[in-house]
Motif scaffolding. Structure first.
Motif, short mmCIF file in Angstrom:
data_model
loop_
_atom_site.label_atom_id
_atom_site.label_comp_id
_atom_site.label_asym_id
_atom_site.label_seq_id
_atom_site.Cartn_x
_atom_site.Cartn_y
_atom_site.Cartn_z
N ILE A 1 0.85 -1.19 0.00
CA ILE A 1 0.00 0.00 0.00
C ILE A 1 0.88 1.23 0.00
CG2 ILE A 1 -0.23 -0.13 2.53
CD1 ILE A 1 -2.99 1.21 2.19
N GLY A 2 0.60 2.16 -0.92
CA GLY A 2 1.39 3.38 -1.03
C GLY A 2 0.81 4.51 -0.20
N VAL A 3 1.69 5.30 0.41
CA VAL A 3 1.28 6.47 1.19
C VAL A 3 2.17 7.64 0.80
CG1 VAL A 3 0.35 5.19 3.14
CG2 VAL A 3 2.76 5.80 3.13
N GLY A 4 1.70 8.84 1.07
CA GLY A 4 2.48 10.02 0.75
C GLY A 4 1.89 10.80 -0.40
N ASP A 5 2.62 11.78 -0.87
CA ASP A 5 2.12 12.72 -1.87
C ASP A 5 1.67 12.02 -3.15
OD1 ASP A 5 1.73 15.50 -2.71
OD2 ASP A 5 3.31 15.08 -4.16
N GLU A 6 2.44 11.06 -3.62
CA GLU A 6 2.11 10.35 -4.85
C GLU A 6 0.77 9.62 -4.76
OE1 GLU A 6 3.96 6.73 -7.62
OE2 GLU A 6 5.17 7.62 -6.01
N TYR A 7 0.39 9.24 -3.53
CA TYR A 7 -0.82 8.46 -3.34
C TYR A 7 -1.93 9.28 -2.68
CZ TYR A 7 2.55 4.82 -4.32
OH TYR A 7 3.52 4.07 -4.92
N GLY A 8 -1.71 10.57 -2.51
CA GLY A 8 -2.76 11.44 -2.02
C GLY A 8 -3.02 11.39 -0.54
N SER A 9 -2.06 10.89 0.24
CA SER A 9 -2.22 10.87 1.70
C SER A 9 -1.00 11.54 2.33
CB SER A 9 -2.40 9.45 2.23
OG SER A 9 -1.25 8.67 1.98
N LEU A 10 -0.99 11.62 3.65
CA LEU A 10 0.05 12.34 4.36
C LEU A 10 1.11 11.40 4.91
CD1 LEU A 10 -2.24 14.75 6.41
CD2 LEU A 10 -1.21 15.17 4.17
N THR A 11 2.36 11.85 4.89
CA THR A 11 3.43 11.15 5.59
C THR A 11 4.17 12.16 6.45
OG1 THR A 11 4.93 11.47 3.70
CG2 THR A 11 3.77 9.36 3.84
N LYS A 12 4.98 11.64 7.33
CA LYS A 12 5.72 12.48 8.27
C LYS A 12 7.21 12.24 8.06
CE LYS A 12 6.16 13.47 13.24
NZ LYS A 12 5.72 13.05 14.59
N SER A 13 7.96 13.29 7.70
CA SER A 13 9.40 13.17 7.50
C SER A 13 10.12 14.30 8.21
CB SER A 13 9.75 13.19 6.00
OG SER A 13 9.26 14.38 5.40
N LYS A 14 11.41 14.11 8.46
CA LYS A 14 12.18 15.10 9.23
C LYS A 14 12.22 16.46 8.55
CE LYS A 14 15.26 12.02 11.82
NZ LYS A 14 16.67 11.64 12.08
N ASP A 15 12.29 16.46 7.20
CA ASP A 15 12.39 17.73 6.49
C ASP A 15 11.03 18.37 6.21
OD1 ASP A 15 11.43 16.02 4.60
OD2 ASP A 15 13.10 16.23 3.20
N GLY A 16 9.97 17.75 6.72
CA GLY A 16 8.64 18.33 6.57
C GLY A 16 7.97 18.04 5.24
N THR A 17 8.62 17.29 4.35
CA THR A 17 8.04 16.98 3.06
C THR A 17 7.10 15.78 3.17
OG1 THR A 17 9.92 15.56 2.48
CG2 THR A 17 10.03 17.88 1.81
N ASN A 18 6.21 15.67 2.19
CA ASN A 18 5.24 14.58 2.17
C ASN A 18 5.79 13.47 1.27
OD1 ASN A 18 2.87 13.22 2.74
ND2 ASN A 18 1.68 14.27 1.16
N LYS A 19 6.82 12.80 1.76
CA LYS A 19 7.54 11.81 0.96
C LYS A 19 6.72 10.54 0.77
CE LYS A 19 11.94 9.33 0.79
NZ LYS A 19 13.22 9.06 1.51
#
Length: 527
Positions: free
Chosen positions: A329-347
């Motif tokens: 299952i994909g998460v993050g910007d490419e899949y339209g949901s949110l992720t949490k990363s140190k640099d603040g990006t939606n990886k």
């Protein structure tokens, strides 16, 4: 924290009122810069800039509340010096949240109220000698001697609450005390930068050289970094927990649930769906909503952080094929949901999810109960648009009104806007496990993540080399730096634990026999 005597943080004459710090939290709003212009009549007119605004996800303001002897509120004064700092943290520094600073400064100014209480008990207009005695404590007066300054007195009080406080309800964790002290330093730094003159400095700057082991991606064994800090920093001796060991398993955020803990949790989520709750002062068994049961299961069996699981939408949910026991299952910007990363990006990244869990979520998103909540979500979005509350949509981690979020509250709010509510429900699960087992369970929602990671490591180490297992687990967890992944590996090697039945099933069906080529994925729909 309430003062039993008169007190005033601005140093005004004392009254017969008792004071406390009261907080007000605002969620998802836009700050627009005020513009002042002179009209044709020579009168100043204030308007709001249309082209520049800052979206603030959440901010907590501090207020000084005064009560009479009957407990009635008779004064309510915003702590402007604190609230300006918190607003600047968002507007000037571009930060989305300031909750930790607000908590730290609430604790600090409550401490100041207690000092004023003590001063009021000791002095009056006849006993106070301004040539000998220190004046009534206020936030912006610093005594000549360091140990008498409010900032250093607070530092000493924090150390006492960590190391010597006998009352467990009043003691603080090391990390909490350090966070509170950091909030105070940031607060005074802000006012120093903005030209506030103190009679003596609230703290002194220091540069400390930090020597540390390099990460897995570095060619060097050790690295050195200059840390700009202050002499208010808190230094604590090594914790004596775990027999004085500094093992990674001693870190609560890295500790997986034991087999028995997860068995008890799973019985609640899939079986009874009932938890202990304090209802009007009485402990009672109440139903745990289906959404929370599914949410905690998803976190446990995917390794997703709570923010990530809370933003899943129907485009990431599919009906599993009968011959696929596990999906990606994909998460993050490419899949339209949110992720949490140190640099603040939606990886973006992919993790795994058992088909059984995916099936449960799939069926839920087709249920009348879910469709009713989805309708509430649509109504909420329309109301926000009608009121021109654009921050609800445009802020970082804002709501996408075109998505069908999986986890929605009864009022229509997506779960990623109600993270504290998730913590509250997990606390009820945890308290129920404690009552059932007789063993205190302290683990948070985040501990479901190391439970997943350690269990996954145990499987992969049977199938591949340590290096390949490390890379595979880092991939599904979304770790850029493998330091944390290495800590999970060490726990898996030193203290085998987790859901053994789940591991044995995965091992039997050969899900990870060829992990690198496991390309089956849950693809986004309609993105």
């Amino acid at each position: 924290m309430v003062s039993k005597t008169a007190s005033n943080l601005a140093g005004l004459p004392s009254t017969s009122l008792d004071y406390e710090i009261f907080t007000t939290t605002l969620n998802s709003f836009s700050y627009k810069t005020p513009v002042v212009a002179i009209d044709e009549h020579g009168e100043p007119q204030v308007s709001l800039a249309k082209n520049y605004h800052v979206h603030i996800k959440q901010i907590t303001f501090l207020n000084l509340v005064g009560r009479d002897k009957k407990g009635n509120i008779v004064s309510y004064q915003p702590l402007e010096q604190v609230n300006r700092f918190l607003m600047a943290h968002h507007i000037d520094d571009g930060r989305e949240e300031s909750d930790q600073y607000a908590k730290g400064l609430t604790h600090y100014f409550s401490f100041l109220i207690r000092l004023q209480e003590k001063w009021d008990e000791e002095y009056d207009e006849y006993l106070f000698d301004e040539l000998v005695d220190l004046p009534r404590p206020v936030w912006n007066f610093m005594a000549s001697r360091k140990e008498q300054r409010i900032t250093y007195q607070y530092r000493a009080a924090l150390k006492h609450s960590v190391l010597k406080e006998p009352d467990s309800k009043l003691s603080l964790a090391r990390t909490t005390a350090s966070a509170y002290m950091n909030a105070v330093v940031k607060f005074y730094s802000f006012h120093l930068r903005n030209g506030i003159k103190f009679n003596n400095q609230p703290f002194e700057h220091e540069v400390v050289k930090l020597h540390f082991a390099a990460g897995a991606s570095s060619m060097k064994a050790y690295m050195t970094k200059d840390i700009h800090t202050s002499d208010l920093r808190l230094n604590f001796p090594r914790s004596k927990r775990n027999s004085g060991e500094a093992g990674e398993a001693g870190r609560r955020d890295l500790r997986p649930l034991t087999n028995q803990q997860w068995s008890d949790v799973e019985m609640i989520l899939l079986g009874t769906k009932r938890v202990i709750k304090n209802v009007k002062g009485h402990l009672r068994f109440v139903s745990l909503a289906e959404e929370y049961c599914l949410f905690f299961l998803v976190c446990r069996f995917t390794g997703l952080r709570k923010e990530e699981a809370a933003s899943l939408h129907s485009g990431q949910i599919v009906k599993p094929l009968s011959n696929k026991p596990m999906l990606r299952i994909g998460v993050g910007d490419e899949y339209g949901s949110l992720t949490k990363s140190k640099d603040g990006t939606n990886k973006s990244r992919k993790t795994i999810i058992p088909s059984a869990i995916m099936q449960l979520v799939y069926e839920y998103t087709r249920s009348p109960r879910y469709l009713k909540r989805l309708k509430k979500f649509r109504e909420l979005c329309k109301a926000k648009r009608d009121k021109e509350e654009t921050a609800f949509f445009d802020s970082v981690d804002g709501v996408d009104e075109n998505k069908n979020y999986v986890f929605i509250s009864a009022s229509g709010k997506p779960f990623f806007l109600k993270l504290n509510e998730l913590n509250n429900r997990w606390s009820e699960v945890r308290d129920t496990v404690t009552m059932i087992s007789g063993q205190k369970m302290k683990e948070s929602i985040h501990n479901l993540r190391p439970t997943f990671a350690v269990a996954l490591f145990r499987i992969l180490l049977r199938k591949m080399t340590t290096d390949k297992a490390l890379a595979a687990v880092a991939e599904v967890l979304g770790h850029d730096d493998m330091d944390t992944t290495l800590k999970y590996l060490k726990i898996a090697q030193d203290e085998p634990t987790g859901d053994e039945i789940y591991e044995d099933v995965l091992d039997f069906i050969g899900v990870f026999d060829d992990f690198d080529d496991a390309k089956s994925s849950v693809t986004p729909i309609g993105l």
